[in-house]
Design a protein around this motif. Structure first.
Motif, PDB file in Angstrom:
ATOM      1  N   PRO A   1      -7.588  -3.543  79.825  1.00 37.92           N
ATOM      2  CA  PRO A   1      -6.944  -2.881  78.657  1.00 37.92           C
ATOM      3  C   PRO A   1      -5.720  -3.648  78.186  1.00 37.92           C
ATOM      4  O   PRO A   1      -5.063  -4.480  78.992  1.00 37.92           O
ATOM      5  N   GLY A   2      -5.637  -4.023  76.756  1.00 39.99           N
ATOM      6  CA  GLY A   2      -4.902  -4.922  76.213  1.00 39.99           C
ATOM      7  C   GLY A   2      -5.476  -6.257  76.014  1.00 39.99           C
ATOM      8  O   GLY A   2      -4.853  -6.888  75.260  1.00 39.99           O
ATOM      9  N   ASP A   3      -6.804  -6.536  76.606  1.00 43.68           N
ATOM     10  CA  ASP A   3      -7.214  -7.693  76.286  1.00 43.68           C
ATOM     11  C   ASP A   3      -8.339  -7.653  75.157  1.00 43.68           C
ATOM     12  O   ASP A   3      -9.096  -8.650  74.900  1.00 43.68           O
ATOM     13  N   GLU A   4      -8.302  -6.585  74.631  1.00 39.47           N
ATOM     14  CA  GLU A   4      -9.635  -6.134  73.686  1.00 39.47           C
ATOM     15  C   GLU A   4      -9.560  -7.254  72.526  1.00 39.47           C
ATOM     16  O   GLU A   4     -10.664  -7.598  72.282  1.00 39.47           O
TER      17      GLU A   4
ATOM     18  N   TYR B   1     -15.841  -6.012  82.604  1.00 41.55           N
ATOM     19  CA  TYR B   1     -15.219  -5.512  81.244  1.00 41.55           C
ATOM     20  C   TYR B   1     -14.236  -5.757  80.932  1.00 41.55           C
ATOM     21  O   TYR B   1     -13.561  -6.990  81.400  1.00 41.55           O
TER      22      TYR B   1
END
Lengths: 306, 411
Positions: A199-202, A196
């Motif tokens: 968060p923040g790595d999108e 997955y």
């Protein structure tokens, strides 16, 4: 094998014998972790099982176990896994068929009557249908249970909970109420193949923005070509190395400022603990924070000495 | 009124119903779920013709706790205590299968002393389990005293477990890679004394009350005879298949840990009835004691848990000295260890039979699927054909000789 696991006859020649006996019924065979597993075509399961039981050199007389397993990403999501045991050859083998919610698996109750309950359990837990099992009722779950609890999309908490109702003087079912959200901690390391996006790595997955006509990185202490170093190592980030260096620059300065006076004291006597420091007066920026505790301390000291 | 007069004048016999009497239909009764002889929560829907059993439909699952689902959400370390709760009469037998399965996937070497201790306590578990089963079996068919005596012995066993692991029943003692902690020497000597003196005397006394007893034999001999073929077809294992005359014991045929170094005999039955099952278990107690004595004599010194720090935590003292140890400890008790992807089916000879674990790993720190092969499932399923034609009162003897515990059957 170094592990002290149960040792039975070697797997040598078992796959060849099974290939000879099963022929086209055999879809796949492998020998992994010291165990032989065969995948057979679902429609011809019964012939395959009879061949495995009766062919000399195979002779798997007993059905130990039927296990279901759910792999929701596959088109035929369920595995039905049969563990066979040979008393005469002292060997175990695993036979697998795949199926989905609708296609029934031929029942092996005609070969081994013990399969009756084992198939009922797989049906109960996964909803796999068995063609030819005359008694395919639920077995482990409650009377009137809905759903198949071991499917991967069935929540661990279930959908209903039951309690004894004092008003109606019987046990009643109610939708499950969680006092606290179900927590499933994830300990997978993001650097070792977590499936997955953190968060923040999108943005990292998105293609990098077109290189803006930035000026040459002259002020950077470690100048590096922007194009050849698109991402910092370890943590995927949309920033270029150039931007990272820029962002780091003030931090580096602050660090320098902090270590300007290296600590050189060795004993507590010279550490200055309890004494007003040389910079004590002008240094604090916020008077509210420092002044209030200092006032009583000034008062206390003469009292303590007197 | 006329019938009544006929009867008292001797023209008809009420004890022998003749043609024309009302035909008695079969009737159905519930045996359990709350019945002391059901050994837990078992509901037998029993169809009777008079007192003769026509059909039995066992309803199980009243103790279903969804353990297999729970295990999928737990790390391998956290999954281990669930195995104590399967067959709560022989917890270490259950743990044994699981740790062997994980070790097989990890291909992990286990120190020799750890293997000896596991065999030693697995056999103590067998004695402990048989004390409960033999005692309740004789009580189900009407004898009281042996049960009380054997509970004395069971109490001793539980005290030994407590001294080894800290818990009387749910020991959680075995670990992947060995056992949790070494045992004090005094415990081993105490068990050795117990094996030499108290166990044979008390157990021999208790069995001597029933083994040759006429009433006990009348209740058990020729009840629920199972042939060899039936035993294989119905998936029997353990004392059930040995009583049917097949000398099949996984400790001998597929030895794990140090069972290949042990010398013991495998008792088999000759008729395959309830009495044979009882006597097979009686002899197994003596054989277990024999194995335990060999363990005591041969057990080497050394570590009891693997020194692979990626699987087993370091000692507490080591953690205060070494940063590396502290990190290992932290990682093992938060994340746990990752098990290579693969699938294994590992079955051991638990006191009740073949207890198997089918473990599928996807390479993470939690099992993808952990299917437990309970011994009771196949035995209880055979209840229908085993008790057909017997009397209602024989149900308790048949059930008692099966040795069923519902924690394991229902999971």
């Amino acid at each position: 094998m170094r592990a002290p696991a149960p040792a039975y006859t070697s797997n040598e020649g078992v796959i060849e014998a099974a290939q000879a006996a099963l022929g086209a019924l055999l879809v796949e065979s492998k020998d992994a972790v010291g165990e032989v597993s065969l995948t057979v075509a679902r429609e011809s399961l019964i012939e395959a099982m009879i061949a495995l039981r009766d062919t000399p050199g195979l002779e798997y007389q007993q059905l130990s176990e039927i296990a279901g397993a759910d792999y929701p990403s596959r088109p035929e999501r369920f595995d039905v896994v049969y563990q066979l045991l040979s008393f005469t050859r002292n060997h175990r083998i695993r036979v697998r068929v795949t199926t989905d919610e609708e296609k029934p698996v031929p029942s092996v109750t005609g070969i081994w009557p013990v399969a009756g309950w084992l198939e009922r359990e797989v049906y109960d837990m996964y909803g796999v249908l068995f063609e030819g099992n005359t008694d395919l009722r639920r077995i482990l779950t409650d009377y009137g249970f809905v759903g198949h609890p071991l499917r991967k999309d069935f929540p661990q908490t279930g959908y209903v909970e039951l309690r004894y109702s004092e008003e109606s003087k019987r046990v009643v079912y109610e939708p499950v109420k969680l006092a606290q959200d179900f927590r499933n901690f994830d300990f997978l390391s993001p650097w070792e193949g977590a499936a997955y996006v953190l968060p923040g790595d999108e943005k990292a997955a998105a293609p990098p923005p077109p290189p803006a006509p930035t000026p040459a990185p002259a002020p950077a202490p470690a100048p590096a070509p922007v194009a050849s170093q698109p991402e910092a190592k370890g943590a995927p980030t949309p920033l270029t190395a150039d931007a990272i260096v820029k962002a780091d620059a003030p931090a580096a300065k602050a660090t320098k400022a902090r270590v300007r006076k290296p600590k050189t004291t060795d004993s507590t006597a010279e550490s200055g603990a309890g004494k007003p420091g040389p910079e004590a007066g002008p240094a604090p920026a916020d008077p509210d924070v420092v002044k209030k505790p200092r006032k009583p301390r000034v008062k206390k000291t003469p009292e303590g000495e007197a | 009124m006329a019938d009544y007069l006929d009867e008292i004048e001797g023209r008809t016999d009420a004890g022998k119903p003749e043609v024309g009497d009302v035909a008695i239909a079969n009737y159905t009764i519930n045996f359990g779920p709350q019945h002391p002889a059901a050994h837990g929560v078992l509901r037998l829907v029993t169809e009777l013709d008079g007192e003769i059993i026509e059909r039995i439909d066992p309803h199980v699952g009243l103790l279903h706790r969804g353990t297999e689902k729970l295990i999928e959400y737990k790390t391998y370390t956290q999954a281990l205590p669930y195995f104590d709760r399967f067959d709560y009469c022989s917890p270490l037998g259950m743990e044994h299968s699981f740790v062997l399965a994980v070790e097989k996937l990890l291909d992990l070497e286990v120190p020799l002393r750890g293997q000896y201790l596991r065999v030693f306590f697995a056999e103590l578990t067998r004695i402990c389990n048989h004390m409960l089963n033999l005692g309740s079996h004789v009580m189900d068919v009407g004898a009281m005293t042996p049960n009380l005596w054997m509970f004395e012995l069971r109490e001793d066993c539980l005290n030994f477990f407590e001294r080894a692991s800290g818990a009387r029943m749910h020991s959680n003692y075995f670990r992947v890679g060995g056992v949790r902690q070494d045992v004090p020497l005094k415990l081993l000597t105490d068990i050795a004394d117990w094996l030499d003196t108290r166990l044979p005397r008390l157990f021999g006394d208790a069995i001597s009350l029933v083994a040759e007893n006429r009433i006990f034999k009348q209740r058990n001999v020729d009840i629920a005879v199972v042939s060899r073929d039936d035993a294989i077809k119905w998936g029997f294992s353990g004392p059930m298949i040995r009583a049917a005359g097949i000398p099949w014991d996984l400790r001998r045929q597929q030895p794990y840990d140090v069972y290949d170094r042990m010398e013991f005999d495998i008792p088999v039955g000759t008729r395959g009835d309830c009495y044979d099952r009882f006597m097979v278990r009686v002899e197994e107690v003596y054989q277990s004691a024999r194995i335990m004595k060999q363990c005591l004599a041969e057990m080497p010194e050394g570590p009891v848990l693997t020194l692979d720090r990626k699987v087993a935590p370091p000692k507490r003292g080591e953690m205060k000295q070494s940063m590396e140890a502290l990190i290992h400890h932290f990682k093992l008790f938060t994340e746990g260890y990752h098990v290579p992807a693969g699938e294994v089916y590992v079955a051991t000879e638990s006191p009740k039979g073949e207890f198997g674990v089918y473990l599928v790993s996807d390479g993470t720190n939690k099992p993808y699927r952990c299917k437990v092969r309970p011994t009771a499932f196949s035995h209880l399923q055979a209840m229908d054909f085993m008790s057909k034609g017997h009397m209602l009162a024989d149900i308790t003897a048949i059930l008692g000789a099966m040795d069923i515990v519902f924690g394991e059957c229902d999971r």
